[in-house]
Design an enzyme around this catalytic site. Structure first.
Site, short mmCIF file in Angstrom:
data_model
loop_
_atom_site.label_atom_id
_atom_site.label_comp_id
_atom_site.label_asym_id
_atom_site.label_seq_id
_atom_site.Cartn_x
_atom_site.Cartn_y
_atom_site.Cartn_z
N TYR A 1 0.83 -1.20 0.00
CA TYR A 1 0.00 0.00 0.00
C TYR A 1 0.86 1.26 0.00
O TYR A 1 1.58 1.53 0.97
CB TYR A 1 -0.90 0.03 1.24
CG TYR A 1 -2.03 -0.98 1.24
CD1 TYR A 1 -2.27 -1.81 0.15
CD2 TYR A 1 -2.86 -1.11 2.35
CE1 TYR A 1 -3.30 -2.72 0.16
CE2 TYR A 1 -3.91 -2.03 2.36
CZ TYR A 1 -4.12 -2.84 1.26
OH TYR A 1 -5.15 -3.75 1.28
N LYS B 1 -1.19 -7.81 -2.89
CA LYS B 1 -2.54 -7.25 -2.84
C LYS B 1 -2.35 -5.76 -3.09
O LYS B 1 -1.69 -5.08 -2.31
CB LYS B 1 -3.12 -7.53 -1.45
CG LYS B 1 -4.51 -7.03 -1.18
CD LYS B 1 -5.05 -7.66 0.12
CE LYS B 1 -6.36 -7.04 0.56
NZ LYS B 1 -6.26 -6.21 1.76
N ARG C 1 -15.40 -5.27 2.73
CA ARG C 1 -16.60 -4.45 2.92
C ARG C 1 -17.62 -4.61 1.79
O ARG C 1 -18.82 -4.58 2.03
CB ARG C 1 -16.18 -3.00 3.09
CG ARG C 1 -15.53 -2.79 4.45
CD ARG C 1 -14.74 -1.51 4.54
NE ARG C 1 -13.47 -1.63 3.80
CZ ARG C 1 -12.56 -0.66 3.72
NH1 ARG C 1 -12.78 0.50 4.30
NH2 ARG C 1 -11.45 -0.85 3.05
#
Lengths: 254, 254, 254, 254, 254
Positions: free
Chosen positions: B146, B178, B233
């Site tokens: 990230y 990811k 989510r």
């Protein structure tokens, strides 16, 4: 998969006598000629039906004898003084190993994480090692989850932060979390939910003005799912510690 | 030479249910009375054809039973809260060992590196040790890459930085990365190329306005070489999580 | 007393293909659709007579097979991204152990020290441990000695600082140092002398405008005692990497 | 109880040839075409009656052969470059272990502590571990006790600070301390007294204008109790190093 | 449960000769031609009925012989110089291990914690490891509990802070604490109470103007529960150290 909590609970309920305030606050603030003596506290714990007494390792070493004492011992594994409270974000270093606590006769161990502190990550990391060691020995881990520091200033007692603290305890592998109560049953219900299978005990906090006030609070948190309370000053600063212990026990146990 | 990914993929494709948001964001922001309960998430993961469910160790310990649960477990080995997001460059300390993860029944482990953060080097170094330990046990390592921090501020979603993040995953030995998707298929194709033999899954991100939007994105990234998606989510905040899971599975699997 | 360099040299000369730029610079800056693929680089290294190919561990794990590949592998043991180049003094953390490198089939290991950086001492200390471990296994250690940081700003290419960097390599126990060339044969002769029995290879640096320029530089440094060159971009950014490799080999080898 | 110093002394006197300046100062400042070569220094040490030659581990590895060389080897275990002298308080990290030094044929080890530096405590702590390891193997430890940093600025050569430095060497367990001379015999007598049973050798310092000046200084410190001298530049920067070595030996030995 | 203190006490009373000032203050401030010599101090300790002599490890190694010397040895395990007293909050790093102290013939170990310092937590943590190791070998631990630093500035001698320091010693597991006396018997009585089962010895402090003053102080602290005194300068800076030792012994022992 889950650690057995039966040694530090009765009927699934926990009533702990906390006595780790001497390191944090010093004797001046909290103690008098009576309760400065750990022996007195141990007697209250023994006779007051407590399901655990919380000591730092030094006090455990010199006062608690697993062959004689019947009240289960919870050794607090980290700690600090509050002397630099105005200067630093709070950090509590590890002061006792799991191995050492077991040698002292501990039935569980305690660990503080200051949620929101600049050193939160460091405490989380150190806790995670402790948690693993305790897990391997089937020793329950109670996490003091206390919101502190600039990042949460003014929000320490909000539903949001208290629930985050409780949840963090679950995610980190605590078997029990000790959380302050903000006075709202609805909020605490959410806190308990956030903690999931991790049990919640209320942190006793500073002495309330009246006994009734304190006992009411205990009833409230139990009613929304907490399994008990870790209390210190509301017991041993009381004029009659055994009497208030009895009253407390009536509420905590069924 | 390459770790076997078959335990966490089906037809070479990955569909992970991420549930490590409780530590980072707290329950207030992401959870409701239903999805605050890890048991519910586990049920979605089991019934929704997911090829992996992502938990922090505390949740894995108390909810995941390798004898009963069939969905593969991916234990996230590091983590932090977002409470100091406005004050510090992000750093995520290790909270669980490879050994511990294996004991919990993990089929893979996850690790976050905040690319561009002041603590990037520290995370790279800690990751490299984890990676070696996992490698030796033939346990796949999924790296959350990230972009974060002042150095990449405003460029977090640029082709340049996303490709650098993906490449860093390859160079560090991750088996899967990811990575967030910036909406450009062409850019993501380059990201996938930069990752080489390291597989790429898209990070699900916050809930999209519509299901269609989310599913379209998944189609897009798969079409340019991603092997799947790690989503949280967009599944468990959906009113009908199993239905959206089914729709997702239709896209991910052939 | 001295480590055997024959595995990574031919006729006492070294010609290394460097491919650790992906971690430092990211794919955007240095790579295109061809050379982003480590497989292509490995092919150039194999066919181009290189006496070593330089990879980070992640690339080595996924692309280099000691049973198949013939070009000797040099695993770079530390590394960083350049994302915070404007914000921090440079530091390169260890990312791979000597043991791990040997497991990957390494014939030598590489390590960067940013001479003059605020973190110079930390890198020297970490290098010294690596050096000892490699020494014990008779694995040659190549030290990237790069002047960087405020203390040497504007002097990175001075005879004084380059010779200090080379000497530091000798004093620390490196078997070979990789040093930038400042364009002065006389200065580089002194650099080589300062390095003593530690062999010197020129750092290839960014792509030169013409091939001739690059080859001329190689001739120059060899003429004053360097044993070879570690080159990346001047090979794999060339339109015909094998051709330039052949030309280079003609100069390096006798 | 006391370590045997006979391997690095003759008649109880020490005459060490120091050659660890290349790491600290770089070749530009101290070396010429001759003395840049460690082989030359080793020859001076062998032929010049020195009771020890001081190398960093890298030089020892590549030049010193315990089977051939007769002059005792003293490996300097820590070190730094002086490149950031204007920016940082001085700190010298450990670069070689006691085990490694023994493997190189060391008869003693050396360690610098910058007394007064911000990192004084760190160096004291790291030294104390080294000292214990050397003690266990009966290997003498020579401590370079150099006052440095803001706290002692302008007082580096005072009787007070030099005696404190010498005493610190004794209290930390050094077998010998290497201390600068401030030109006052009376002060140095106190320095020697402060060091107690820890032997004192004078640090040779930068080259004096004349040989006579240097030899006079040596006589002076010996007359007040020093057991010898560790000298570098006053020998190998001399036009005739063997001649000055002979003159020095006449003074040091009886 | 409690460590046996009989080796460093007589009739339950302690009279320690402290001689760790050379590291902290340097010889200039505290020593003269006589007392700069540890041998002289050892003779005073032997003949003066002291129940312990306190040395840093370096002095113990070179002067104390457990086969010859009868006075019990207390090795101070951490220490620092006072050179940066105006620049840093105080921190005292560990310089000797418990194992090493035992090898030197120690009957007990000493450790300083600067209560209130910025590095208080670090010292508490390092102490806790030492304490565990000593405990396992039944070696008594004496903690120098000294209030220092900005947080307690101006309050170092207050009842509140001294009692906190003493209590911290108990909570951390010290067997004895060495605490400064503020001149108030009533305050010191509270200090002794706060320390509980941890014994209290008074820190001797700087030389008093008259012997009578010093001896009066000792009487006072003993009368309120202290078990003795650790004294240095009031003994070895006295013109007749054995005479003052005899007078002191008459007060300390019954």
């Amino acid at each position: 998969m889950q650690v057995d909590l039966s040694k530090i609970t009765k009927q699934g309920r926990a009533m702990f006598l906390a006595y780790d305030q001497g390191m944090e606050h010093g004797p001046e603030k909290d103690f008098d000629d009576e309760n400065v003596d750990p022996q007195k506290i141990l007697e209250i714990a023994e006779e007051g039906q407590f399901t655990g007494v919380i000591f730092q390792k030094g006090i455990a070493e010199k006062y608690y004898d697993p062959k004689i004492n019947k009240v289960p011992l919870i050794v607090k594994l980290n700690g600090k003084t509050g002397l630099r409270a105005d200067l630093d974000e709070p950090y509590s270093p590890p002061l006792c190993s799991v191995e050492e606590a077991i040698g002292l006769g501990a039935s569980a161990v305690g660990y503080t994480i200051y949620v929101g502190s600049q050193f939160e990550g460091k405490m989380m990391q150190e806790f995670s090692v402790i948690e693993q060691e305790a897990e391997e020995r089937n020793l329950p881990v109670v996490a003091w989850m206390y919101p502190r520091g600039q990042a949460v200033a003014g929000k320490e007692n909000s539903r949001e932060i208290l629930a985050h603290a409780a949840r963090l305890g679950l995610e980190l592998g605590a078997d029990m979390v000790k959380i302050p109560y903000n006075g709202s049953k609805k909020d605490f219900e959410w806190v308990v939910k956030a903690a999931g299978k991790t049990k919640v005990v209320m942190s006793g906090g500073p002495k309330t003005e009246t006994r009734e006030e304190f006992l009411k609070i205990v009833k409230d948190v139990l009613s929304v799912g907490a399994v008990g309370v870790a209390v210190g000053r509301n017991i041993w600063q009381d004029g009659e510690p055994l009497e208030i212990s009895r009253k407390l026990a009536k509420i905590v146990f069924l």
